[in-house]
Every structure is written in structure tokens, then in C-alpha cells.
Design an enzyme around this catalytic site. Sequence first.
Site: not given
Length: 283
Positions: A99, A163
Site C-alpha cells: 500500500s 491493515d
Amino acid sequence: MNYRHAYHAGNFADVVKHAVLAMVVTALKRKETPFFALDTHAGIGAYNLEADEAQRTGEFKGGIARLLEAAMPPSALDPYLAAVRAVNPAGGCTCYPGSPELVRGMMRATDRLALVELHPEDVDVLRHRFAADRRVGIHHMDGYVAVKALLPPPERRGLVLIDPPFEVKDEHERLLVALRRIRRRWANAITLVWYPIKGMEPVERLYGALRSEGGVETLAVELMLRPPVDPFRLNGSGLVVVNPPWGLDRDLAALLPWLTSVLAPEGGFYRQEVLVAEADLRG
């Protein structure tokens, strides 16, 4: 602190998570004003799929490798696939953008990215990787602390990606506390929460808590490899999207059947659910 994402980089869960993340960043870029992105569990930014860790599990073969081999992917995947190709200029897929690298690659000159990581070795990797990019800040702290310390940003628009590795038993409770804090400190943020699905009981508890609290529009998206009957296997993964950008629900409804057919062709299935509707705001 023991979790190492290098073993799982590019697997089916990464593909779904990062495809949606790229769709959200694309939506933010529709306006000219800058955005701010906070990644609370950043990892090392990008992963070598030829390294021993990735080769040992081979999980990427059922994820990004399968996606790149598929014919005629939907246009909604264009930003995500462009990000993967950008870190593989020679072709193929030997590097997978996590990410941090995905968002950094999509940012404009005026956008900012804050990467938070608790693991000391991973923080050093992040600092080295992004040292030359003034748009990216690296923070060595607990991701849930960062939600308080780094918000709200001066840009006033953007996203938060949560996350976590789900190594602790109270992870879902910590998520709920973080979501409440984001709502108080940065009400219009788009927040994405990723979670593994082994059994459905903890997931349904999370959904129930989100429904009972109300708030802004909230979607849940799941992609399952198999029915969640074995609590010791990663049977699927999910994403909660709080305050989704306009049109994301429609785009996901079109994308998820195709993704499921590619990533889980043998008995896989998906679910997309509105946990809190836009008209169901309670405070």
C-alpha cells in the site's frame, strides 16, 4: 511484531485490498485539492516476489500472478494494474507494491502520505525507500496511536488505511476504538479496514458493532476462497469502507464477480453489504 508480510505479499487478499485502495485514491484525485493518506500498518512498502519468503509460500501465484494472466480485466482495475506494472518496468511481476508504494505512485506533487510502522527493522526499510520523497513521512509508532497523533491533517480530505496483522486477540476492539476516533477527529475521511476471515463469528460481531453505532455510510466487502468452516485457515478476507467515495458501491458490484472468478474459481464467492446506509445516520 512477529508477522512478516513478505510471506503473503501479492496473495488474493492483497489483490482485493489494493484494488479497492487504488479505486479510492483515483476517486480522491478527481478533485484538484490535495489529499492526505495515512497508512497505519505500512510494512516495508514493496516486496520482492523472487525472495525466499514469497517463494516459500507461493501465495502470490494465486493472487497477482493469476490476475496478470487473466484476459480482459475490468477497467476498474486499471489504476491498480498500472501501479503493479510501474514497479516492474522490465515486465513480469518480480516486485509487488504494498500500500505505501501503491499510494505513493498514484500521488500528485501536492498530496501527502504518512507511513506508520511499529517494527523497527521495517521502519528502517521504509526510511531508506522513501528518503528522497518529501511528500512521504515515516513514523515509528503504534498504528492506533497514529490515528490520534496525526489526525486531522491540514488537507482535510483523504483516506486512512488500517491493515493490522491480527496477532492480538483484542484487534477488533482496537479497530472500533480507532474508527470512533477517526470519526471524531476527521469526520469526512474515507477509512478502509482490512481483516482476515477464518470464521464468521468475529466478523459478524464487528459488523454488528458498526451497525449499532451508525454514523456515515459504511460498506463491507468480502471475497471468500471457500466456506469459512475451518477456523485455522485463511478462508477469505474482507474490507470495511467507511464514507466510501461516490460510485464505489456500483463499481465494486461490477468488479467482484470477475475478481472472484479469477481468484477463487473453485467454490469461491463474494459478498457486498451496506452496514450503514447514507440515510441511516445516528450521530
